[in-house]
Design a protein around this motif. Structure first.
Motif, mmCIF file in Angstrom:
data_model
loop_
_atom_site.group_PDB
_atom_site.id
_atom_site.type_symbol
_atom_site.label_atom_id
_atom_site.label_comp_id
_atom_site.label_asym_id
_atom_site.label_seq_id
_atom_site.Cartn_x
_atom_site.Cartn_y
_atom_site.Cartn_z
ATOM 1 N N THR A 1 0.837 -1.194 0.000
ATOM 2 C CA THR A 1 0.000 0.000 0.000
ATOM 3 C C THR A 1 0.876 1.251 0.000
ATOM 4 O OG1 THR A 1 -0.059 0.215 2.412
ATOM 5 C CG2 THR A 1 -1.684 -1.272 1.400
ATOM 6 N N LEU B 1 -7.175 -5.379 -2.997
ATOM 7 C CA LEU B 1 -7.882 -4.330 -3.723
ATOM 8 C C LEU B 1 -9.032 -4.987 -4.493
ATOM 9 C CD1 LEU B 1 -6.169 -1.492 -5.738
ATOM 10 C CD2 LEU B 1 -8.085 -2.744 -6.732
ATOM 11 N N GLY C 1 -5.435 3.543 2.051
ATOM 12 C CA GLY C 1 -4.155 3.954 1.478
ATOM 13 C C GLY C 1 -3.060 4.057 2.522
ATOM 14 N N TYR D 1 -2.953 2.014 5.261
ATOM 15 C CA TYR D 1 -2.722 0.724 5.923
ATOM 16 C C TYR D 1 -1.233 0.391 5.858
ATOM 17 C CZ TYR D 1 -7.656 -0.750 6.249
ATOM 18 O OH TYR D 1 -8.977 -0.876 6.570
#
Length: 437
Positions: A177, A394, A403, A405
């Motif tokens: 991420t 995703l 975003g 994480y």
């Protein structure tokens, strides 16, 4: 050693995989001044845009050649040319990422020839990088398209130069991420190294407000940085799917590389930091020594809740591998594993079999699990089976802040230890209340 199984089904039911095109777009969004251009119908572009907007909750720059029935039959050369000229005039991109789709791949458009003719017709745009990537959505999956875009970028843009001893290239796969990438950059920089991250989603999709709206990516790996990759002293490939990119740099510029298939878990982070010690010649900063001790304590606090738990995973291969390794390091068992595409890692996962399949396969194989790990599309499965879901991958559209994480490094490992440990704890409390009720 796991047996990799691909069910012989007439139709995919409730698809798990995302398209190669979406993966290529995601990778390109980590380059500064970029606008991805999809050579296909408007529907192909709208589908990718919706998924990314719902996941990141950000404006996503994306354009299309808007192929119709007529242009598909007659050929898309004029559409590609007009789309590029319009983008140059309207948004002034620094880089254009040209992605094929299932429509144009099926027709068989000669994309290399189209670009060659475009360059001849418009010599004034010879300095504009146009990165072409083949990303048909009728084969492969998100991870494949993402890796293909990274490899195309590395073939096109880096140039040879004098080696910079402190500069290293970090290739990050689709398993990471923007929050993960930010953490990785901070760790590498703490060793006195200068990281060039490709692609750098932490600078473009990290959820920050700019003073004004930009129709192109406002952050990411810059064109200057991409050019200088040929001067890096070392390449760190994070995720098995990035091995191909590292090999491209080794062949072109004789840059040595090392692949790290996971950065979550005590041993995985130890190995990564040892590599940084070897490359930089500097010791591990005290900050990370303390974080390591904190992680050890967190593992002691949470291991009671992980031991012998049965976990079902439905993720892209790189993320599947790293997640499986993390759970097994905490004493959990991989009860079920479903993924989207082939990878050399799949056979190495410590479970009976890995299914290259869909959510129908996942729902059937996950019966009896204590925890599901997948994206938001698995929420109904979790509800049907009455098993808690931990969201990874995703898209995740029913949670905020995805975003940011973070699951890498000692700190990120602690974060998911507590998050998942709390899920297990909540389930145990619910069962206890039911039995005592």
């Amino acid at each position: 050693m796991a047996t990799v199984v691909t069910p012989n089904k007439a139709v995919i039911v409730n698809p798990l995989k995302q398209s190669q095109t979406l993966g290529a777009v995601l990778a390109f969004l980590g380059l500064k001044g970029m606008i991805p251009l999809l050579h296909g119908s408007q529907g192909c572009t709208a589908f990718a845009k919706v998924i990314l907007v719902r996941h990141f909750r950000e404006a996503i720059p994306l354009s299309t050649t808007a192929m119709t029935e007529v242009t598909t039959i007659l050929g898309g050369e004029d559409n590609v040319e007009q789309a590029i000229l319009t983008l140059v005039e309207k948004v002034e991109p620094e880089i254009i990422g040209l992605c094929t789709t299932g429509l144009t791949e099926t027709r068989g458009d000669d994309m290399d020839g189209i670009l060659k003719d475009f360059r001849k017709s418009h010599p004034e745009l010879k300095e504009l990088p146009i990165i072409l990537v083949s990303s048909p959505d009728f084969k492969g999956a998100l991870q494949d398209g993402y890796a293909a875009a990274v490899e195309s970028t590395l073939k096109e843009l880096p140039v040879a130069g004098e080696t910079r001893p402190s500069q290293i290239t970090i290739l990050v796969s689709s398993a990471f991420t923007p929050g993960d990438i930010q953490q990785i950059k901070e760790i590498v920089s703490a060793f006195g190294l200068i990281p060039v991250v490709v692609p750098d989603l932490s600078a473009s999709l990290d959820g920050h407000l700019d003073e004004s709206y930009s129709p192109i990516t406002g952050g990411g790996t810059t064109l200057t940085q991409l050019r200088k990759i040929g001067s890096s002293a070392f390449t760190l490939a994070l995720g098995e799917s990035m091995r191909g990119g590292a090999e491209i740099l080794e062949e072109a510029f004789a840059i040595p590389y090392e692949v790290f298939t996971e950065l979550t878990g005590l041993e995985a982070v130890d190995n990564f930091l040892q590599a940084l010690v070897d490359i930089s010649g500097n010791p591990v900063p005290e900050k990370y020594r303390r974080q390591r001790r904190q992680l050890q304590d967190a593992m002691l606090d949470t291991h009671f809740f992980f031991g012998r738990k049965r976990v079902a995973l439905a993720l892209e291969p790189d993320l599947l591998w790293s997640t499986a390794c993390f759970f097994q390091s905490m004493g959990a068992e991989i009860h079920s594993a479903v993924t989207t595409t082939r990878s050399p890692l799949l056979e190495k996962i410590s479970t009976e079999q890995v299914i290259v399949g869909d959510f129908e396969d996942f729902e059937k194989s996950a019966v009896g699990s204590d925890l599901l790990v997948s994206n938001s599309h698995a929420a109904n499965i979790a509800k049907n089976l009455e098993i808690p879901l931990y969201r990874q991958g995703l898209p995740i559209y029913d949670r905020l802040g995805v975003g940011q994480y973070t699951k890498v490094g000692y700190f990120g490992t602690m974060q998911i230890l507590f998050e998942i440990g709390n899920l297990f704890l909540k389930e145990e409390e619910a069962k206890s209340n039911y039995l005592n009720g």
